[in-house]
Design an enzyme around this catalytic site. Structure first.
Site, PDB file in Angstrom:
ATOM      1  N   HIS A  60       0.831  -1.318   0.013  1.00  0.00           N
ATOM      2  CA  HIS A  60      -0.049   0.073   0.014  1.00  0.00           C
ATOM      3  C   HIS A  60       0.924   1.183  -0.119  1.00  0.00           C
ATOM      4  CE1 HIS A  60       0.887  -0.678   4.284  1.00  0.00           C
ATOM      5  NE2 HIS A  60       0.177   0.317   4.764  1.00  0.00           N
ATOM      6  N   ASP A  64       5.602   4.848   5.046  1.00  0.00           N
ATOM      7  CA  ASP A  64       6.309   4.137   5.722  1.00  0.00           C
ATOM      8  C   ASP A  64       6.965   2.893   5.034  1.00  0.00           C
ATOM      9  OD1 ASP A  64       3.588   3.411   6.462  1.00  0.00           O
ATOM     10  OD2 ASP A  64       4.578   1.954   8.108  1.00  0.00           O
ATOM     11  N   HIS A 151      -7.301  -2.130   5.744  1.00  0.00           N
ATOM     12  CA  HIS A 151      -6.336  -1.055   6.371  1.00  0.00           C
ATOM     13  C   HIS A 151      -7.249   0.257   6.238  1.00  0.00           C
ATOM     14  CE1 HIS A 151      -2.989   0.398   8.158  1.00  0.00           C
ATOM     15  NE2 HIS A 151      -2.266   0.929   6.704  1.00  0.00           N
TER      16      HIS A 151
HETATM   17 ZN   LIG Z   1      -0.108   1.249   6.488  1.00  0.00          ZN
HETATM   18 ZN   LIG Z   2       2.792   0.641   8.172  1.00  0.00          ZN
END
Ligand SMILES: [Zn+2]
Ligand SMILES: [Zn+2]
Length: 274
Positions: A60, A64, A151
């Site tokens: 995704h 990060d 998510h």
């Molecule tokens: Zn994430």
């Molecule tokens: Zn993450």
């Protein structure tokens, strides 16, 4: 296959842990899954380099998980001795992200082209494939299946199941348990899940930090997913908060209460064979 946790950290800067990134070696095929902070440094620690990658899978588009994708692209570009494509797979909008990275690298690329006219005359050749759940494709010797994850509100997010010579590993990415995650994990030899410790996160009275509780699997939930799906080995990564020295067995015990198979966790470059 070999699974190497290149980066076991999270968005929070950590002197000892890189951002989310996992290397899967399937025979001669090397696949990078996500490209968090310090990924190229950790690739070298695993005896690899961007030029050895057959493909990059992005779960995704949270920063990060791709903040050092620019380093993967640049290092691949400057170490290639001929025009060599780098294949990147990710959810819809991955092309937009890669186009933006390449735009940010335009000055650097122009300097290199001007400085090495005899040996470097091509632009980085990045081939992006935007994937959706249910897609299957081949990378080198490995078969890849794309799954759907939850998510929310981050969308779309995907998981990957990589198969090679009868063995399988699922990279769950970020997210909470859901039926589609159970489905792609079913019977897998290994399942890599990013996890948080809800009871520790809950101690930090910061609203923005507490928001992460509703869209990440806890250690216990990851173990429950592994059990429901009949997974053989559970690999935990992306620790929030970071595992402190001496806490490994505490984390392992939380998972072991819900999963009877092997549990792998540890520092960056922890490796396991499946
Ligand atoms: Zn994430
Ligand atoms: Zn993450």
């Amino acid at each position: 296959m070999e699974v190497i946790l290149l980066g076991t950290g999270s968005p929070m800067p950590d002197a000892k842990r890189g951002g989310p990134a996992t290397l899967v070696k399937a025979g001669a095929t090397q696949i990078l899954v996500d490209a968090g902070r310090a990924v190229v440094m950790r690739l070298t620690g695993a005896g690899s380099l961007p030029i050895f990658l057959s493909g990059v899978l992005i779960t995704h588009l949270h920063s990060d998980h791709l903040t050092d994708l620019n380093d993967v692209i640049t290092t691949h570009y400057i170490m290639s001795q001929a025009e060599t494509p780098l294949h990147i797979y990710g959810p819809p909008r991955t092309q937009e992200v890669v186009t933006g990275i390449l735009a940010s690298l335009a000055p650097d690329i122009s300097y290199r082209l001007a400085h090495h006219p005899d040996t470097l005359w091509w632009q980085p050749k990045i081939i992006v494939t935007e994937v959706t759940p249910g897609m299957t494709f081949t990378i080198g010797e490995a078969q890849v299946l794309v799954g759907e994850t939850n998510h929310a509100p981050v969308e779309p997010t995907v998981s990957y199941r990589i198969e090679h010579e009868g063995k399988s590993v699922v990279l769950g990415g970020d997210g909470i348990p859901c039926e589609t995650l159970d489905a792609i994990c079913k019977g897998a030899d290994a399942y890599v899940q990013t996890v948080i410790r809800a009871e520790l996160v809950g101690l930090v009275k910061n609203k923005r930090f507490l928001d992460i509780l509703d869209y990440h699997s806890t250690v216990e939930q990851a173990a429950q997913t592994a059990t429901r799906a009949g997974v053989k080995k559970l690999i935990l990564t992306h620790y929030v908060p970071s595992i402190q020295p001496g806490q490994e067995e505490e984390w392992r015990a939380l998972a072991a209460a819900h999963f009877a198979g092997e549990i792998v966790l540890g520092d960056d470059l922890t490796a396991t064979t499946i």
